[in-house]
Design a protein around this motif. Structure first.
Motif, PDB file in Angstrom:
ATOM      1  N   SER A 331       0.811  -1.227   0.000  1.00 37.00           N
ATOM      2  CA  SER A 331       0.000   0.000   0.000  1.00 37.00           C
ATOM      3  C   SER A 331       0.837   1.267   0.000  1.00 37.00           C
ATOM      4  CB  SER A 331      -0.935   0.006   1.215  1.00 37.00           C
ATOM      5  OG  SER A 331      -0.178   0.059   2.425  1.00 37.00           O
ATOM      6  N   MET A 332       2.142   1.116  -0.140  1.00 37.40           N
ATOM      7  CA  MET A 332       3.012   2.286  -0.161  1.00 37.40           C
ATOM      8  C   MET A 332       2.687   3.155  -1.371  1.00 37.40           C
ATOM      9  SD  MET A 332       6.520   0.259   0.891  1.00 37.40           S
ATOM     10  CE  MET A 332       7.609   1.660   1.001  1.00 37.40           C
ATOM     11  N   VAL A 333       2.705   4.460  -1.180  1.00 40.40           N
ATOM     12  CA  VAL A 333       2.399   5.409  -2.251  1.00 40.40           C
ATOM     13  C   VAL A 333       3.714   5.857  -2.864  1.00 40.40           C
ATOM     14  CG1 VAL A 333       1.294   7.590  -2.854  1.00 40.40           C
ATOM     15  CG2 VAL A 333       0.306   6.132  -1.067  1.00 40.40           C
ATOM     16  N   SER A 371       1.851  -0.052   7.476  1.00 37.78           N
ATOM     17  CA  SER A 371       0.456  -0.198   7.045  1.00 37.78           C
ATOM     18  C   SER A 371       0.307  -1.329   6.025  1.00 37.78           C
ATOM     19  CB  SER A 371      -0.045   1.112   6.436  1.00 37.78           C
ATOM     20  OG  SER A 371      -1.382   0.998   6.026  1.00 37.78           O
ATOM     21  N   GLY A 372      -0.463  -2.340   6.410  1.00 34.35           N
ATOM     22  CA  GLY A 372      -0.674  -3.477   5.519  1.00 34.35           C
ATOM     23  C   GLY A 372       0.479  -4.451   5.475  1.00 34.35           C
ATOM     24  N   GLY A 388       8.161  -2.494   5.431  1.00 34.25           N
ATOM     25  CA  GLY A 388       8.840  -1.745   4.393  1.00 34.25           C
ATOM     26  C   GLY A 388       9.828  -0.752   4.969  1.00 34.25           C
ATOM     27  N   VAL A 389      10.674  -0.224   4.105  1.00 32.74           N
ATOM     28  CA  VAL A 389      11.704   0.741   4.512  1.00 32.74           C
ATOM     29  C   VAL A 389      11.609   1.985   3.628  1.00 32.74           C
ATOM     30  CG1 VAL A 389      14.202   1.176   4.638  1.00 32.74           C
ATOM     31  CG2 VAL A 389      13.267  -1.017   5.408  1.00 32.74           C
ATOM     32  N   ASN A 390      11.514   3.145   4.273  1.00 32.33           N
ATOM     33  CA  ASN A 390      11.433   4.422   3.558  1.00 32.33           C
ATOM     34  C   ASN A 390      12.665   5.291   3.803  1.00 32.33           C
ATOM     35  OD1 ASN A 390       8.912   3.849   2.533  1.00 32.33           O
ATOM     36  ND2 ASN A 390       7.808   4.884   4.183  1.00 32.33           N
ATOM     37  N   LYS A 391      13.814   4.680   3.998  1.00 28.88           N
ATOM     38  CA  LYS A 391      15.012   5.450   4.354  1.00 28.88           C
ATOM     39  C   LYS A 391      15.454   6.348   3.207  1.00 28.88           C
ATOM     40  CE  LYS A 391      19.735   4.948   6.106  1.00 28.88           C
ATOM     41  NZ  LYS A 391      20.664   4.085   6.872  1.00 28.88           N
TER      42      LYS A 391
END
Length: 536
Positions: A331-333, A371-372, A388-391
């Protein structure tokens, strides 16, 4: 455009096109020009601009896998996107550890998740070959820039002075390759500009011999490279050589069973006191991994970046394009991360997430997407198993868009000052002469303060286990984890277990020989004098 070297690199790749195809008797160890009339020849170097163009090619090899981005691959048998140096470094340094796992089932890639690789693994072959390909380019550049060659071409004095620095940078990039080869494979051949061009089998050297070569080269380069912070952004200077040598010394117990922590500490002290690079406490941690990290203040901390540019360096599957694209899924945007979509590949493992406070707001480095996403990884191939990773993001630090959304502008911080602080602390705890424990605690607390994490005390809890965990929190996904875990005795074996280590969900001990990767079977077929590492 960030630096003129980038444009030089792009123009070089465009002009050379398929003329940069290389071949040899070994395909990966003794790589020489296919046609001396086309590239790295006397004719080519009649153009004064050619010297910097070839230097740019050496740097670009850290990011792209071929001469036109991902298209015409430098390495036979593996695509240009898969054979990007930075991408392969991520595959070998992150996927076998607690920091990352990938959903994809390309060839033998899944075995990198589980420490079950074999000598036939094409990604290890790509890593081995990429390093020797880059070494071959550096060697030929050094052959073409001797005093005799420059005199015969009538190269003017001003350009000759620049070329001496170019030569030092080529040597640094070559020794950087040898450090990776020594770290991953142990006993490997050493080839230099003094070796013949043509058909021959390079001789495999012991890890100790490679260490001695690396140490000698780096010691010399600390005097031969451009003074600290006096080079173009994206090009190395004396501090980069000192940093790499400090890394090598910190790992000397693994490489040659020698304690060189005092030498590592001395270099860290020198970098901190004299380099001009600083730990950038006044910017948010996120700035270090944003699209404008070449100009938002992070550049004062980053000693050696692998430079990215969405408009100039067109590699859709290499470098940072892989690292960011592959981390987006579920679900990552994608647009919130500045990208045009995701490839649903990489995420992190439960045990690494649990090294952070349960309230992620207590440490801003916990850039996890929940999320998810399930914390447990029941199925490796399911992207939503694992946080997930948003680094790394392709968005400027002020929230504005990068140049484009298909290929990022974000530079990869190969060396940075926070790591120098952590190396100082570790060397001190390992008994380095001259190390000061209070200073080490202060350095670590500077890192933690920027991360909004709780400060630590100078007590029994400030130990090597804490430093390993802190290195993970600060440097995760920056391609250090495998080497760090081996140095701390936590990579193979059963002293540290994470999900899917050893090929089972709950994790299992793995064989100690897996601290070294196997010499790829294709490399041995090409050079039958090579001997396989124990256990394979």
């Amino acid at each position: 455009m960030k630096i003129s070297l980038k444009k030089t690199c792009y123009l070089l790749l465009f002009v050379l096109g398929v003329n940069m195809t290389f071949t040899s008797c070994t395909d990966d160890l003794n790589v020489t020009p296919k046609d001396d009339d086309e590239f790295l020849s006397d004719d080519f170097f009649q153009n004064p601009d050619s010297y910097k163009q070839v230097l740019a090619k050496l740097y670009s090899g850290l990011y792209v896998g071929g001469n036109d981005g991902d298209g015409t691959a430098d390495i036979g048998g593996i695509g240009g996107d898969f054979s990007s140096y930075l991408r392969l470094l991520f595959v070998t340094q992150e996927l076998p550890t607690d920091e990352s796992i990938i959903a994809w089932a390309d060839g033998n890639l899944p075995s990198m998740n589980t420490q079950t690789w074999t000598p036939g693994n094409e990604f290890l072959y790509g890593t081995f070959s990429r390093s020797f390909y880059e070494i071959s380019l550096a060697n030929e550049f050094l052959r073409q820039t001797t005093d005799e060659k420059l005199t015969s071409r009538g190269v003017p004095d001003a350009l000759r002075a620049d070329i001496q620095y170019f030569r030092a940078e080529a040597r640094f990039l070559r020794v950087f390759d040898y450090v990776q080869l020594m770290d991953l494979f142990g006993n490997v051949p050493i080839t230099t500009e003094a070796d013949p061009v043509g058909f021959y089998y390079p001789v495999q050297k012991s890890r100790a011999e490679v260490f001695a070569f690396v140490e000698s080269e780096l010691q010399d380069l600390t005097t031969k490279l451009v003074d600290s912070k006096q080079n173009e952004y994206g090009r190395v200077d004396k501090t980069a050589a000192k940093f790499l040598l400090a890394q090598v010394y910190l790992n000397a117990k693994v490489y040659v069973n020698a304690d060189k922590n005092t030498e590592a500490l001395s270099l860290c002290n020198d970098i901190i006191a004299n380099s001009g690079y600083i730990f950038k406490s006044t910017i948010p941690y996120a700035y270090l991994f944003s699209a404008d990290n070449d100009r938002n203040g992070a550049q004062e901390e980053i000693i050696f970046p692998v430079v990215s540019d969405g408009n100039v360096i067109r590699a859709t599957g290499g470098g940072m394009s892989f690292i960011i694209h592959a981390s987006i899924g579920g679900s990552m945007v994608a647009s919130s991360l500045g990208m045009d979509g995701g490839w649903a590949g990489t995420r992190t493992r439960k045990e690494f997430v649990q090294s952070f406070p349960s309230n992620f707001n207590d440490d801003v480095r916990a850039t996890f997407y929940k999320s998810g996403q399930a914390l447990d990884i029941t199925n490796i191939s399911t992207f939503t198993d694992g946080y997930g990773v948003n680094k790394f993001i392709n968005v400027n630090s002020d929230g504005t868009a990068a140049q484009r959304n298909d290929i990022p502008d974000t530079d990869f911080p190969m060396f940075r000052m926070a790591d120098v602080y952590l190396m100082y602390a570790e060397a001190t705890l390992r008994g380095a002469a001259g190390g000061n424990l209070a200073t080490a605690v202060n350095y670590v607390n500077a890192i933690r303060t920027r991360a909004h994490a709780t400060s630590v005390a100078n007590d029994a809890n400030f130990n090597l286990d804490f430093i390993l965990a802190e290195r993970g929190r600060e440097l995760f996904w920056e391609c250090h984890r495998r080497t760090d875990l081996i140095r701390f005795g936590k990579f193979s074996g059963g002293s540290k277990i994470w999900q899917w280590k050893g090929g089972v969900k709950e994790g299992a001990a793995t064989e100690a020989y897996r601290d070294l990767m196997p010499i790829p079977s294709k490399a041995i077929q090409a050079n039958p004098t090579l001997r396989q590492n124990t256990g394979y």
